[in-house]
Design a protein around this motif. Structure first.
Motif, PDB file in Angstrom:
ATOM      1  N   LEU A  64      56.094  14.795 -10.371  1.00 24.92           N
ATOM      2  CA  LEU A  64      55.528  15.946 -11.057  1.00 24.92           C
ATOM      3  C   LEU A  64      55.260  15.530 -12.499  1.00 24.92           C
ATOM      4  N   VAL A  65      54.026  15.671 -12.912  1.00 26.07           N
ATOM      5  CA  VAL A  65      53.644  15.191 -14.239  1.00 26.07           C
ATOM      6  C   VAL A  65      53.298  16.388 -15.121  1.00 26.07           C
ATOM      7  N   TRP A  66      54.029  16.486 -16.248  1.00 23.70           N
ATOM      8  CA  TRP A  66      53.767  17.577 -17.191  1.00 23.70           C
ATOM      9  C   TRP A  66      52.647  17.188 -18.123  1.00 23.70           C
ATOM     10  N   SER A  67      51.853  18.149 -18.492  1.00 23.53           N
ATOM     11  CA  SER A  67      50.804  17.877 -19.482  1.00 23.53           C
ATOM     12  C   SER A  67      50.578  19.129 -20.308  1.00 23.53           C
ATOM     13  N   GLU A  68      49.911  18.884 -21.446  1.00 26.95           N
ATOM     14  CA  GLU A  68      49.676  20.015 -22.342  1.00 26.95           C
ATOM     15  C   GLU A  68      48.178  20.175 -22.535  1.00 26.95           C
ATOM     16  N   ARG A  69      47.705  21.381 -22.420  1.00 19.11           N
ATOM     17  CA  ARG A  69      46.299  21.623 -22.701  1.00 19.11           C
ATOM     18  C   ARG A  69      46.209  22.925 -23.497  1.00 19.11           C
ATOM     19  N   ASP A  70      45.550  22.807 -24.641  1.00 22.06           N
ATOM     20  CA  ASP A  70      45.401  23.979 -25.533  1.00 22.06           C
ATOM     21  C   ASP A  70      46.742  24.660 -25.790  1.00 22.06           C
ATOM     22  N   GLY A  71      47.769  23.864 -26.010  1.00 18.89           N
ATOM     23  CA  GLY A  71      49.071  24.418 -26.372  1.00 18.89           C
ATOM     24  C   GLY A  71      49.889  24.922 -25.202  1.00 18.89           C
ATOM     25  N   ALA A  72      49.304  24.935 -24.003  1.00 13.80           N
ATOM     26  CA  ALA A  72      50.058  25.435 -22.858  1.00 13.80           C
ATOM     27  C   ALA A  72      50.472  24.272 -21.961  1.00 13.80           C
ATOM     28  N   LEU A  73      51.710  24.341 -21.455  1.00  9.77           N
ATOM     29  CA  LEU A  73      52.207  23.275 -20.597  1.00  9.77           C
ATOM     30  C   LEU A  73      51.880  23.581 -19.141  1.00  9.77           C
ATOM     31  N   GLY A  74      51.549  22.559 -18.426  1.00 13.68           N
ATOM     32  CA  GLY A  74      51.290  22.730 -17.001  1.00 13.68           C
ATOM     33  C   GLY A  74      51.744  21.472 -16.287  1.00 13.68           C
ATOM     34  N   ASN A  75      51.699  21.475 -14.978  1.00 14.43           N
ATOM     35  CA  ASN A  75      52.061  20.253 -14.281  1.00 14.43           C
ATOM     36  C   ASN A  75      51.195  20.047 -13.050  1.00 14.43           C
ATOM     37  N   SER A  76      51.197  18.794 -12.600  1.00 10.50           N
ATOM     38  CA  SER A  76      50.431  18.466 -11.402  1.00 10.50           C
ATOM     39  C   SER A  76      51.223  17.417 -10.632  1.00 10.50           C
ATOM     40  N   ILE A  77      50.838  17.222  -9.398  1.00  9.88           N
ATOM     41  CA  ILE A  77      51.554  16.267  -8.547  1.00  9.88           C
ATOM     42  C   ILE A  77      50.701  15.013  -8.405  1.00  9.88           C
ATOM     43  N   ARG A  78      51.363  13.891  -8.551  1.00 12.63           N
ATOM     44  CA  ARG A  78      50.658  12.624  -8.297  1.00 12.63           C
ATOM     45  C   ARG A  78      51.432  11.868  -7.232  1.00 12.63           C
ATOM     46  N   THR A  79      50.685  11.212  -6.379  1.00 10.75           N
ATOM     47  CA  THR A  79      51.357  10.472  -5.316  1.00 10.75           C
ATOM     48  C   THR A  79      50.526   9.286  -4.857  1.00 10.75           C
ATOM     49  N   GLY A  80      51.211   8.277  -4.384  1.00 12.96           N
ATOM     50  CA  GLY A  80      50.529   7.125  -3.798  1.00 12.96           C
ATOM     51  C   GLY A  80      50.441   7.255  -2.292  1.00 12.96           C
ATOM     52  N   ARG A  81      51.086   8.277  -1.755  1.00 13.12           N
ATOM     53  CA  ARG A  81      51.072   8.467  -0.304  1.00 13.12           C
ATOM     54  C   ARG A  81      49.744   9.064   0.147  1.00 13.12           C
TER      55      ARG A  81
ATOM     56  N   GLU B  80      59.300  18.218  -7.200  1.00 10.43           N
ATOM     57  CA  GLU B  80      60.129  19.107  -8.022  1.00 10.43           C
ATOM     58  C   GLU B  80      61.599  18.686  -7.962  1.00 10.43           C
ATOM     59  N   ALA B  81      62.011  18.196  -6.807  1.00  4.65           N
ATOM     60  CA  ALA B  81      63.397  17.710  -6.695  1.00  4.65           C
ATOM     61  C   ALA B  81      63.594  16.519  -7.621  1.00  4.65           C
ATOM     62  N   LEU B  82      62.606  15.674  -7.656  1.00  2.00           N
ATOM     63  CA  LEU B  82      62.689  14.511  -8.547  1.00  2.00           C
ATOM     64  C   LEU B  82      62.698  14.964 -10.005  1.00  2.00           C
ATOM     65  N   ASP B  83      61.855  15.939 -10.328  1.00  2.00           N
ATOM     66  CA  ASP B  83      61.769  16.439 -11.703  1.00  2.00           C
ATOM     67  C   ASP B  83      63.129  16.969 -12.161  1.00  2.00           C
ATOM     68  N   GLN B  84      63.832  17.615 -11.262  1.00  2.00           N
ATOM     69  CA  GLN B  84      65.159  18.130 -11.603  1.00  2.00           C
ATOM     70  C   GLN B  84      66.128  16.974 -11.873  1.00  2.00           C
TER      71      GLN B  84
END
Lengths: 871, 253
Positions: free
Chosen positions: B4-21, B35-39
């Motif tokens: 799960l990768v966090w990013s910021e756009r226009d001051g707001a935080l969001g996240n997306s999933i990246r995978t090699g699978r 999300e389990a990994l993020d924790q």
């Protein structure tokens, strides 16, 4: 006053000078801007911070009243042309070696080397840069230069060099008052009919002055202030001027002067305090431009960039003198504050810099002392380029990679990526498929699969793996030569197939004689030679065929081979199964002819094959799968040899100084691949449990969960001299490159000048979509033939790429790729021709032309094979 | 490898999933794993932050962060937490973990979206390339170097690299010189040198020694099969001492 004695040398100096100056790809004025200043900086006097060089034009008149333009180049802050006079005989007696401070002798001599100095700069570039501009009146081209120097001990010298075309120097030179008097003469008489108007003031400061008389009016025009010479001086020396080591002025005959200054974009670049960061520090420029400065960037094997600055400003316009040879638009590579060459914004960084941004792109890079000195080794003698080939060129290749990386980063931060990506087009699926089919036609990854075209009729999904071995003894064990009347003894053939139970019917064995013209004649046949063996996985048969005599005339009994023409022939054993030739083996025989000697370069080579045996069609190896690793060696010399093998696979030592014996190869025969190490390993992920274990297979825990790992092998001879090296990549839990297939290299379109290019890692072949031949070819809508329209272009570059992929590693004795391409078992005549082409390419070619011819022939054969097998 | 990768756009935080699978429609299919990994990464970053506060020196009451210490702490925390054994990370490349870890620390966001701004000090101030090129593996080289350094104790690693991240970065680029065994052998040699020379080594000498070692152990080409890790300890020490002694005598005596 008349000149003293001239000493003749046996050199056509006019030709020598012309040849030297022709070597400067940017022309004679760059040579004139570069060489005198470089010599002056090299001769900087101890205690002097700055060297001054003045280019001055003077207008004089000859005795006949004709105008005569002189160029004087005077340096100050230097040692002057000091040192003893050394005659040609003395120089010869000293083995053409001069001491470092013998500047006078160096300036007068040709073809010497200085102690503690490499060969650069001793080939007469300095003299040629001056002489080239002198055009002594007369029917033939003659050149003249005069020089005076004032030394620290107040000694004054005056000398002269005349190329008419024999090379002449004034011997002995004039000293003291005679010298100062000569320089002040209105007319200095060389001999009857030729005089030089001088009328110069003697030098007052220690230094040297070179006088070039008889300049052309046209040339003189480009030597005036704000002309071409000034522009070259700025390009070559701005950094030395900026750092205060140098001052250069250009003055015309009217006294108008121009001081060479630092270009505005570098002059205005704010000086950043402290050391620049190796990650790059960004600066906003006053004209809305931006710059990034990197400091202490390490590249290659420990080389260091002291400073790299990249800059872009829309306010800057193109300012180049010579088309196609970038000067400012790009990254100037400076060695010792001297500009050597520029990596061009268009030519070299076109992928990163959009077209409209290229004129305003500037950069320079300079290095620490060690790197400077290594770079000098790769510099050409004209100091206007680097040679990126060979061992010495490694630093240049590494530097180019580093500059690419920094320019890419600069481009990304400038937001140019989107703009440049527009120029990159995609390889069409049809082109990709042609490339893949081409690779599949020629590569035999596991070394024993039949080609797709050899349809052996077995059930779909089952492959029969054939092997065939042919052994024999030549009359002379060290040579494949057989004279008429002599015999090939103990001819022996072994044929095997697996799985035996899949065999339908039987296979036949044919032995044939292939003469020098390639014509084959059957000399032995055994029908039903190999058939199914119930309960056995492998069926194998041996055939002892006895001795075979080679005859010029008619054969009168069995076991005789008629061969009336001398030349390179072959004895070939072929396995025929269901009317298809499925496997063959051949040995060369030189009938009444001397075989070529073994190659001098890399007579012993290594190759590594690493195959996933758990899933044979897959290059990638996943956790728990097995790798079969085999290291092979070839000994091309006629003598057997003892060697020591060291091989490692990441942290595992597979062999360390393991003694091995390699049999020799009779001269002319194809060298036999001899397995020197075989291992089967089960590769394991370090973060997963090793629950799967196989009998007799060694488990190996990989350093990381995924990556590209290296098997490396070195071979040493009995004296511990290194003789061969090979390496091979293993892809553990990752796909090779970006592809999901097993191609050795991918194909991509890139903006580049050349037709095709194979990258350093040999995993990417690129071509230009703008290449004229490609653009002129039709895009195929409906494919009818394998070689059609643009697909023919793709096939051609795939062939070239494949050859480079196979042959480049051979330079270090690595046959791993070559072994995948070279397969003697393919018995069709056209494949024979292909194998011969590969063999010829792998030998050291006598000349580049011969090599290029063989290359072209082999490519043509490959295209023919591709068409035959795929149409 | 879903992360799960966090990013910021226009001051707001969001996240997306990246995978090699491989996935059917989108990487979101792996959100639960990510999300389990993020924790788990929360705990890793807490551990790293605590370690860094213990290590970091203070001047006039202000912490003076050292890039070398920052990357070592991160690498060590990845190692001790055994995060690479996490189910979500099996069979794929590490770079995706770095892509998740870096913005998470930088923006200071826990798995439940609460803020933890103190994590930002874990990221070296000069490591900014990931912001411009978030998918470029080279932007996370500092984490790769830190993970590599983890094998040695901080003090040992600090001595070998003169407490300079740039030295570690340079050596990391010489693939033939990366082994733990070599670093230990260099440490062995270094501890037998005079204090003045050790100071020179730290400041200017590192590169000279590095060059000498890379000549002895080339990364590719002839002689590159046998690398430092392939020698027995005593033999390696003898080789390293010989190489470094001669470099020292040539350049610093």
């Amino acid at each position: 006053m008349k000149a003293g004695q001239f000493t003749n040398t046996a050199t056509d100096m006019v030709q020598v000078v012309t040849n030297i100056i022709d070597g400067y790809k940017m022309g004679p004025l760059r040579a004139l801007a570069q060489e005198p200043v470089q010599n002056a900086l090299d001769a900087r006097r101890n205690g002097k911070q700055q060297v001054e060089v003045e280019y001055r034009l003077l207008r004089r008149a000859t005795n006949s009243g004709a105008a005569c333009l002189l160029l004087t180049v005077t340096d100050k802050g230097t040692t002057g042309l000091r040192g003893d006079l050394v005659t040609a005989e003395q120089l010869k007696a000293r083995g053409s070696k001069l001491k470092p401070d013998e500047n006078w002798a160096a300036f007068e001599a040709q073809g010497y080397t200085k102690e503690n100095e490499d060969a650069l700069g001793s080939r007469g570039q300095g003299k040629a840069a001056f002489l080239y501009h002198s055009n002594v009146p007369g029917e033939t081209r003659r050149m003249l230069m005069l020089y005076d120097t004032l030394l620290e001990n107040d000694e004054y010298r005056f000398g002269m060099r005349f190329a008419q075309p024999a090379d002449q120097v004034l011997s002995p030179p004039l000293f003291g008052e005679k010298a100062t008097a000569a320089i002040q003469l209105e007319t200095y008489q060389l001999y009857d009919g030729l005089s030089v108007p001088l009328g110069l003031k003697p030098l007052r400061e220690v230094g040297t002055r070179i006088i070039v008389p008889f300049l052309n009016e046209d040339e003189a025009r480009s030597m005036r202030p704000a002309s071409e010479l000034s522009r070259w001086l700025q390009r070559c020396w701005w950094r030395a001027i900026q750092t205060g080591r140098l001052r250069v002025r250009v003055i015309d005959e009217n006294g108008d002067a121009e001081e060479i200054v630092v270009p505005s974009w570098w002059r205005d670049l704010p000086r950043k305090r402290g050391k620049p960061s190796s990650k790059g520090s960004w600066l906003e420029l006053s004209d809305d431009g931006r710059a990034c400065i990197w400091g202490d960037v390490t590249f290659g094997t420990g080389h260091q960039i002291r400073r790299l600055v990249l800059l872009h400003s829309d306010a800057l316009h193109e300012d180049e003198i010579v088309p196609d040879h970038p000067e400012y638009a790009g990254i100037q590579i400076l060695r010792g504050s001297q500009w050597i060459e520029t990596r061009g914004a268009r030519q070299d960084f076109g992928d990163y810099i959009p077209i409209d941004k290229r004129p305003g792109f500037r950069g320079y890079v300079e290095f620490d002392k060690h790197t400077d000195s290594t770079l000098r080794g790769a510099e050409n003698s004209q100091h206007d380029g680097f040679d990126a080939r060979g061992k010495k060129g490694e630093i240049v290749r590494d530097l180019r990679d580093q500059l690419d990386s920094c320019t890419s980063e600069f481009s990304a931060t400038m937001g140019w990526e989107a703009a440049t990506s527009i120029t990159t087009q995609q390889v069409s699926p049809r082109e990709k498929s042609t490339h893949a089919r081409f690779m599949e036609t020629f590569l035999n990854p596991n070394g024993r699969k039949p080609k797709p075209s050899y349809n052996t009729g077995e059930d779909e999904g089952t492959r029969l793996l054939w092997d065939c071995r042919l052994a024999l003894q030549y009359p002379d064990p060290n040579s494949a030569r057989v004279d008429w009347g002599q015999s090939l003894s103990n001819v022996f053939v072994e044929v095997g197939v697996e799985p035996s139970e899949e065999l339908i019917g039987s296979a036949h064995l044919i032995v044939e004689w292939v003469d020098d013209s390639g014509k084959a004649k059957e000399i032995f046949r055994r029908d039903d030679a190999v058939s199914k063996e119930w309960g056995k996985d492998r069926a194998q048969k041996q055939f002892e065929l006895g001795d075979w005599q080679i005859l010029r005339g008619k054969a009168s009994r069995e076991q005789q081979i008629e061969c009336s023409e001398p030349g390179e022939c072959r004895l070939r054993a072929v396995v025929v199964y269901r009317d298809q030739r499925v496997k063959s083996a051949a040995r060369k025989v030189y009938v009444q002819a001397e075989p070529p000697p073994p190659p001098e370069k890399n007579p012993v080579t290594l190759s590594i094959s690493a195959v996933n045996i758990s899933e044979e069609d897959k290059t990638r190896i996943d956790h728990g799968e097995e790798l079969q690793l085999q290291i092979n060696a070839r000994n091309r010399t006629t003598q057997p040899g003892s060697f020591q093998l060291t091989a490692t696979f990441e942290d595992n030592v597979l062999a360390r100084d393991e003694p091995i014996e390699l049999e020799g190869t009779p001269a002319g025969d194809s060298p036999r691949r001899q397995a020197v190490l075989t291992e089967q390993l089960q590769l394991l992920d370090p973060h997963q449990s090793a629950s799967m274990a196989f009998d007799g297979i060694q488990p190996m825990r990989m350093p990381t969960s995924s990556g590209r790992f290296t098997i490396s092998a070195d071979l040493y001879d009995e004296n511990r001299d290194h003789v061969a090296h090979a390496r091979c990549q293993v892809y553990f839990q990752r796909d090779p490159g970006n592809s999901q297939n097993n191609l050795p290299f991918e194909i991509e379109q890139l903006n580049q000048k050349v037709m095709w290019l194979m990258n350093k890692d040999l995993d990417l072949l690129t071509y230009s979509a703008d290449y004229p031949l490609y653009t002129e070819m039709k895009e195929i809508q409906r494919q009818r033939r394998a070689l059609q329209g643009r697909l023919a272009f793709i096939a051609e570059i795939s062939a070239n790429g494949l050859l480079e992929w196979a042959l480049r590693p051979k330079e270090s004795g690595n046959d791993s790729n070559y072994d995948q391409l070279y397969d003697e078992s393919r018995s069709h005549d056209i494949w024979d021709a292909f194998n011969r082409g590969l063999e010829n390419l792998s030998k050291t070619a006598e000349s580049p032309i011969q090599f290029a011819q063989t290359w072209r022939e082999t490519v043509a054969i490959m295209l023919e094979i591709f068409a035959q097998e795929n149409d | 490898m879903p992360v799960l990768v966090w990013s910021e756009r226009d001051g707001a935080l969001g996240n997306s999933i990246r995978t090699g699978r491989r996935y059917f429609f989108s990487p979101e299919e792996y959100r639960a794993d990510a999300e389990a990994l993020d924790q788990a990464l929360d705990a890793l970053l807490d551990m790293a932050w605590h370690a860094l506060t213990v290590i970091t020196k203070h001047e006039n009451g202000k912490a003076r962060f050292n890039s070398f210490e920052q990357v070592w702490v991160l690498g060590r925390a990845v190692h001790i937490s055994e995060i690479l054994r996490h189910e979500a990370l099996q069979g794929e490349e590490r770079t995706l973990l770095w892509q998740a870890l870096t913005p998470k620390a930088w923006y200071g966001v826990r798995h439940d979206a609460t803020q933890e701004t103190r994590w930002r000090v874990l990221i070296p101030a000069r490591a900014t390339k990931w912001q411009a090129k978030p998918k470029d593996a080279s932007a996370y080289r500092f984490l790769e170097v830190g993970y590599w350094l983890r094998e040695q104790q901080l003090h040992d690693a600090g001595e070998v690299f003169g407490w300079k991240y740039s030295n570690a970065y340079d050596l990391f680029h010489c693939s033939s010189l990366r082994s733990y065994e070599l670093r230990q052998a260099v440490l062995y040699w270094l501890r037998r040198q005079q204090p003045a020379l050790r100071e020179t080594y730290r400041k200017a000498g590192f590169r000279v020694y590095q060059q000498a070692l890379s000549k002895r152990f080339p990364a590719r080409g002839p002689g590159s099969a046998l690398l430092p890790q392939h020698y027995p300890e005593d033999e390696l020490r003898a080789i390293v001492c010989e190489v470094l002694d001669s470099a020292r005598d040539a350049y610093f005596r």
